[in-house]
Design an enzyme around this catalytic site. Structure first.
Site, mmCIF file in Angstrom:
data_model
loop_
_atom_site.group_PDB
_atom_site.id
_atom_site.type_symbol
_atom_site.label_atom_id
_atom_site.label_comp_id
_atom_site.label_asym_id
_atom_site.label_seq_id
_atom_site.Cartn_x
_atom_site.Cartn_y
_atom_site.Cartn_z
ATOM 1 N N ARG A 1 -5.914 -8.837 17.351
ATOM 2 C CA ARG A 1 -6.647 -7.573 17.198
ATOM 3 C C ARG A 1 -8.051 -7.762 16.647
ATOM 4 N NH1 ARG A 1 -7.601 -4.377 12.885
ATOM 5 N NH2 ARG A 1 -6.057 -5.419 11.577
ATOM 6 N N ARG B 1 -6.401 -4.224 -1.873
ATOM 7 C CA ARG B 1 -7.781 -3.739 -1.851
ATOM 8 C C ARG B 1 -7.872 -2.298 -1.344
ATOM 9 N NH1 ARG B 1 -12.213 -6.923 1.668
ATOM 10 N NH2 ARG B 1 -10.590 -6.476 3.197
ATOM 11 N N HIS C 1 2.287 -9.866 0.031
ATOM 12 C CA HIS C 1 1.939 -9.063 1.200
ATOM 13 C C HIS C 1 3.169 -8.773 2.056
ATOM 14 C CE1 HIS C 1 -0.295 -8.465 5.169
ATOM 15 N NE2 HIS C 1 -0.918 -7.630 4.356
ATOM 16 N N TYR D 1 -1.035 3.227 12.934
ATOM 17 C CA TYR D 1 -0.828 1.784 13.087
ATOM 18 C C TYR D 1 0.398 1.566 13.974
ATOM 19 C CZ TYR D 1 -3.831 0.471 9.072
ATOM 20 O OH TYR D 1 -4.871 0.269 8.211
ATOM 21 N N HIS E 1 -1.213 -3.471 14.784
ATOM 22 C CA HIS E 1 -1.013 -4.092 13.482
ATOM 23 C C HIS E 1 0.200 -5.020 13.440
ATOM 24 C CE1 HIS E 1 -0.239 -3.970 8.990
ATOM 25 N NE2 HIS E 1 -1.535 -4.163 9.023
ATOM 26 N N ARG F 1 0.867 -1.189 0.000
ATOM 27 C CA ARG F 1 0.000 0.000 0.000
ATOM 28 C C ARG F 1 0.901 1.236 0.000
ATOM 29 N NH1 ARG F 1 -5.180 -1.559 0.959
ATOM 30 N NH2 ARG F 1 -5.515 -3.448 2.200
#
Length: 306
Positions: free
Chosen positions: A208, A44, A74, A107, A235, A14
């Site tokens: 979380r 996404r 990822h 985060y 995170h 991202r």
């Protein structure tokens, strides 16, 4: 800007809308560095932003590598190669969160900056593979001793680390695990946690979001789950295995979900430096302590679902 830097590799999942990181990579390419960036186009909600930055980087001379068909990358990794006369000097970054200045403001994540030779060499092997855009099964040379990489060795290594704790417990030695993840949903890992609990392994989980492990049943009597809901979004992914007072500590990008373990490229890394291990253990101790707001919150949560 370092004249000795020759090559830069990074995975971007991202990218922030005003990313200084992407701009720095563009500057590096314009300064004559060989810059290779893997951009995940299937992130996404950030697809359009990633495509926009990918075009800018490509126009500046950055080598762009796009998504592997049928699989998301990822992992949050970066590698810098510097020329030191007749040899290469490597510096690597492996993170639990994205290289994204916007999300970094709210985060909580951890980033390991390392020059460990074996780890950075395995990172280079990973980047060589990513440039192929092929399925991992097609590359028999992918072998990692230090890194835990989903699609290669992660689904074998995590259960083996839990099995070691189970052996310690059955043989009367201290056995304990502390694991912090975003989501716990993959059936195999949940079954392994139940098995460890039944063997007497004391397990602290900080989860979380999604957790499909059932608290309060016989199989989970030695498992405590904490959920932290406060100012920041938790995170980080941290894995601490007590190993009879010889702790092994890992951090990385992977949750224990089907998608992370079976349909993505994820990377977790061992933390070898004792001082850094202690930092992570201290943080986890704070987050699982009985007096914390998190513990009060999870007690109320368990009472509600029971």
């Amino acid at each position: 800007l370092d004249p000795d830097v020759a090559e830069i590799y990074v995975t971007l999942y991202r990218i922030a809308s005003g990313s200084q990181i992407a701009q720095a990579l563009i500057s590096a390419a314009r300064n004559g560095k060989k810059v290779t960036v893997f951009v995940e186009l299937k992130a996404r909600f950030d697809e359009a932003n990633n495509i926009r930055w990918a075009k800018k980087m490509k126009d500046a001379g950055v080598k762009l590598i796009y998504s592997i068909p049928g699989m998301k990358v990822h992992a949050k990794t970066a590698l810098v190669k510097r020329n030191r006369g007749y040899q290469w000097d490597y510096c690597g970054l492996i993170a639990t969160g994205n290289f994204n200045e916007s999300t970094a403001r709210f985060y909580t994540d951890h980033v390991l900056f390392t020059s460990h030779k074996d780890i950075t060499r395995e990172m280079e092997l990973l980047f060589l593979y990513l440039q192929s855009r092929e399925q991992p099964a097609a590359y028999s040379f992918l072998h990692f001793e230090h890194l835990l990489v989903a699609q290669v060795n992660m689904t074998e290594r995590f259960p083996s680390l839990i099995d070691r704790e189970i052996r310690h417990a059955k043989e009367g030695r201290p056995a304990r695990m502390t694991i912090k993840i975003n989501n716990l949903q993959e059936k195999g890992m949940i079954s392994k946690l139940y098995e460890a609990s039944e063997a007497g392994v004391q397990t602290e989980l900080v989860v979380r979001s999604i957790s499909c492990l059932a608290p309060g049943i016989a199989e989970s009597q030695n498992i405590r789950i904490t959920r932290i809901v406060d100012r920041y979004l938790e995170h980080a992914r941290v894995f601490i295995f007590h190993n009879n007072n010889r702790e092994e500590v890992y951090l990385g990008s992977s949750d224990w979900m089907n998608r992370n373990l079976h349909r993505r490229i994820e990377v977790c890394v061992p933390v070898y430096a004792p001082a850094l291990q202690q930092q992570l253990k201290d943080i986890m101790q704070l987050q699982t302590g009985n007096s914390s707001k998190a513990q009060q919150a999870i007690q109320a949560y368990v009472q509600n679902i029971v």
